[in-house]
Write an enzyme that holds these catalytic residues in place. Sequence first.
Site, PDB file in Angstrom:
ATOM      1  N   LYS A 158      19.855 -19.327  31.618  1.00 41.11           N
ATOM      2  CA  LYS A 158      20.177 -17.920  31.759  1.00 41.11           C
ATOM      3  C   LYS A 158      21.588 -17.667  31.228  1.00 41.11           C
ATOM      4  O   LYS A 158      22.331 -18.642  31.131  1.00 41.11           O
ATOM      5  CB  LYS A 158      20.082 -17.506  33.222  1.00 41.11           C
ATOM      6  CG  LYS A 158      21.030 -18.323  34.130  1.00 41.11           C
ATOM      7  CD  LYS A 158      21.281 -17.677  35.432  1.00 41.11           C
ATOM      8  CE  LYS A 158      22.553 -16.905  35.464  1.00 41.11           C
ATOM      9  NZ  LYS A 158      23.782 -17.720  35.513  1.00 41.11           N
ATOM     10  N   LYS A 192      15.641 -23.481  44.745  1.00 41.55           N
ATOM     11  CA  LYS A 192      16.202 -23.796  46.068  1.00 41.55           C
ATOM     12  C   LYS A 192      15.078 -23.846  47.097  1.00 41.55           C
ATOM     13  O   LYS A 192      14.226 -22.966  47.141  1.00 41.55           O
ATOM     14  CB  LYS A 192      17.234 -22.731  46.484  1.00 41.55           C
ATOM     15  CG  LYS A 192      18.531 -22.812  45.689  1.00 41.55           C
ATOM     16  CD  LYS A 192      19.459 -21.669  46.082  1.00 41.55           C
ATOM     17  CE  LYS A 192      20.643 -21.569  45.142  1.00 41.55           C
ATOM     18  NZ  LYS A 192      21.800 -22.314  45.577  1.00 41.55           N
ATOM     19  N   GLU A 226      30.772 -15.053  46.717  1.00 44.73           N
ATOM     20  CA  GLU A 226      31.255 -16.401  46.395  1.00 44.73           C
ATOM     21  C   GLU A 226      32.762 -16.428  46.588  1.00 44.73           C
ATOM     22  O   GLU A 226      33.448 -15.440  46.330  1.00 44.73           O
ATOM     23  CB  GLU A 226      30.937 -16.757  44.949  1.00 44.73           C
ATOM     24  CG  GLU A 226      29.461 -16.814  44.647  1.00 44.73           C
ATOM     25  CD  GLU A 226      29.191 -17.270  43.213  1.00 44.73           C
ATOM     26  OE1 GLU A 226      28.894 -18.439  43.016  1.00 44.73           O
ATOM     27  OE2 GLU A 226      29.323 -16.446  42.295  1.00 44.73           O
ATOM     28  N   HIS A 250      19.636 -14.086  39.126  1.00 45.79           N
ATOM     29  CA  HIS A 250      19.326 -14.678  40.432  1.00 45.79           C
ATOM     30  C   HIS A 250      18.876 -13.645  41.483  1.00 45.79           C
ATOM     31  O   HIS A 250      17.885 -13.845  42.174  1.00 45.79           O
ATOM     32  CB  HIS A 250      20.556 -15.391  40.994  1.00 45.79           C
ATOM     33  CG  HIS A 250      21.101 -16.474  40.115  1.00 45.79           C
ATOM     34  ND1 HIS A 250      20.300 -17.352  39.436  1.00 45.79           N
ATOM     35  CD2 HIS A 250      22.376 -16.826  39.807  1.00 45.79           C
ATOM     36  CE1 HIS A 250      21.050 -18.203  38.770  1.00 45.79           C
ATOM     37  NE2 HIS A 250      22.315 -17.901  38.963  1.00 45.79           N
ATOM     38  N   LYS A 336      32.835 -12.634  42.819  1.00 44.17           N
ATOM     39  CA  LYS A 336      33.696 -13.820  42.834  1.00 44.17           C
ATOM     40  C   LYS A 336      34.930 -13.543  43.702  1.00 44.17           C
ATOM     41  O   LYS A 336      35.303 -12.381  43.909  1.00 44.17           O
ATOM     42  CB  LYS A 336      34.173 -14.146  41.413  1.00 44.17           C
ATOM     43  CG  LYS A 336      33.048 -14.398  40.420  1.00 44.17           C
ATOM     44  CD  LYS A 336      32.398 -15.737  40.631  1.00 44.17           C
ATOM     45  CE  LYS A 336      31.402 -16.072  39.541  1.00 44.17           C
ATOM     46  NZ  LYS A 336      30.172 -16.677  40.009  1.00 44.17           N
TER      47      LYS A 336
HETATM   48  C1  BG6 Z   1      25.391 -19.714  38.226  1.00 41.73           C
HETATM   49  C2  BG6 Z   1      26.430 -18.689  37.821  1.00 41.73           C
HETATM   50  O1  BG6 Z   1      24.173 -19.440  37.585  1.00 41.73           O
HETATM   51  O2  BG6 Z   1      25.209 -19.683  39.624  1.00 41.73           O
HETATM   52  C3  BG6 Z   1      27.724 -18.949  38.562  1.00 41.73           C
HETATM   53  O3  BG6 Z   1      26.653 -18.754  36.412  1.00 41.73           O
HETATM   54  C4  BG6 Z   1      27.474 -19.012  40.058  1.00 41.73           C
HETATM   55  O4  BG6 Z   1      28.671 -17.922  38.236  1.00 41.73           O
HETATM   56  C5  BG6 Z   1      26.355 -20.010  40.373  1.00 41.73           C
HETATM   57  O5  BG6 Z   1      28.677 -19.405  40.703  1.00 41.73           O
HETATM   58  C6  BG6 Z   1      26.010 -20.031  41.854  1.00 41.73           C
HETATM   59  O6  BG6 Z   1      25.046 -21.018  42.064  1.00 41.73           O
HETATM   60  P1  BG6 Z   1      25.036 -22.102  43.237  1.00 41.73           P
HETATM   61  O7  BG6 Z   1      24.547 -23.371  42.613  1.00 41.73           O
HETATM   62  O8  BG6 Z   1      26.408 -22.171  43.775  1.00 41.73           O
HETATM   63  O9  BG6 Z   1      24.038 -21.624  44.191  1.00 41.73           O
END
Ligand code: BG6
Length: 487
Positions: A158, A192, A226, A250, A336
């Site tokens: 992606k 997941k 995040e 996502h 973020k």
């Molecule tokens: C990624 C994004 O696809 O997913 C990131 O590019 C993001 O920006 C990450 O931090 C989050 O995924 P995870 O593995 O922390 O669940």
Amino acid sequence: MSDDNARPAADARPDDHVIVLFGATGDLARRKLLPGLFHLARAGLLPARYRIVGSAPAQFALTDEEFRRHARQAVQEFGLSAPDGTAWHAFEAALSFGAADPEDPRPLLDAVRHAEQALGGEPRRLCHLAVPPDAFRSVIAMLGDSGLAERARVIVEKPFGTDLASARALNNAVHAVFGEDRVFRIDHFLGKESVDNILALRFANGLFEPVWNRYHISHVQIDVPETIGIEGRAQFFEQTGTYRDMIVTHLFQLLGFVAMEPPTSLAAKPLRDETAKVFEALEPIDIAQVVRGQYTGYRQEPGVDPASQTETFVALRAMVDNWRWAGVPFHLRSGKSMGQRRQVVTLHFRKPPLRMFPNSLVGPHAQRRNALVIDFDDPGWISVRFLAKEPGPAMDLGAAEMTFRYADSFRSRHGLEGYERLLLDAMLGNQSLFTRSDGIERLWEISAPLLDNPPPVQPYPQGSWGPEAIRDQIAPHHWYLPDGHQG
Ligand code: BG6
């Protein structure tokens, strides 16, 4: 795998494979793919016979030895188990490297030929394109021209395109070389365990499915704050932003799982038909219902335009206009440098009349205690939040909860990260948890109003929950996180 079958058996082992990792020296390969492949090898889930060929443009070429060292460091730093013992030596021996530029793929072709000779016969090929989006098309064309596409499946990272036109062009370029049954568009959230468990929770339990609709649910939140910033990925992030990086990928894919109708089976076609129908029913994004944010200090990050309008945060309301969900807002949020890392879906139930409980929690508090919370950050948990009678002679209501935690359950059988699970599924040819061209194109289509006319970014302090405007945007509801944060 035929679509008549549901999921592969737990002990299914893929056919012999040569895995070609484009972008083998990049961030994703280092953090997720190389450690993930080693974890699969250690768990005995890779094919009985396999080779992994790393690739990158000639300017980043490594020798086989350098690639093995690179992989060892990656596993050391990011892997679940240390790179040692016989498992590591066997894995390391299966690694080699071949550089490839679109105009000169010969070193890669040689490396693949050697790997295939070592395995004998005609092993399958799995090409994983962990490359920047603007390189997808040239790598796909090179796979077609060089013959590497024969016997191959392809995993594409992606974001798939940046808008409807580019996604269509990319789908056309991919389909010129690969039939859709060989294309695996990866979205690691769908790998997941707790996300897949949404299907089990809904469709294996008569307790939940009957109330999973607009008659009982007032609103849904899909919340992925995040704490990390852009982690040095300025070039990628400036072009991408949170909407394209997280929401259209996502969070909308998750929405598809939460909102879908019961599929006739969990095989790829029926499952993806149902998410496609949800996306079909999504209303075009209403920009009045979108808050774009940018954390203070983002413009000072190395490589970021000092006047950047790229968003590092998005909160929006999405509406699914179908019989199950009409009138139920889906509130999506991700950003973020926020106050906490969480990955949570919350279904808030309608409040029953509480007249007979004069001492009950009232207003929004009561509703927050009337929710099903799914935390899908590995290892994940599910909690029912409800009101119960407090002990004593009076009829006072107090907050109560029932929680299932993956970490305390099924210990021996829960062990694959999102990427690992999806790499294994791709080798087994199971497309259930991969996104499909029509679904992706529809998500870009409903995104057009926002992409064409993005509201200006609003600043938010690092460590906060986003710009103040998100409170008005979600009213009369509230942003909710399970451990007490309310916004
Ligand atoms: C990624 C994004 O696809 O997913 C990131 O590019 C993001 O920006 C990450 O931090 C989050 O995924 P995870 O593995 O922390 O669940």
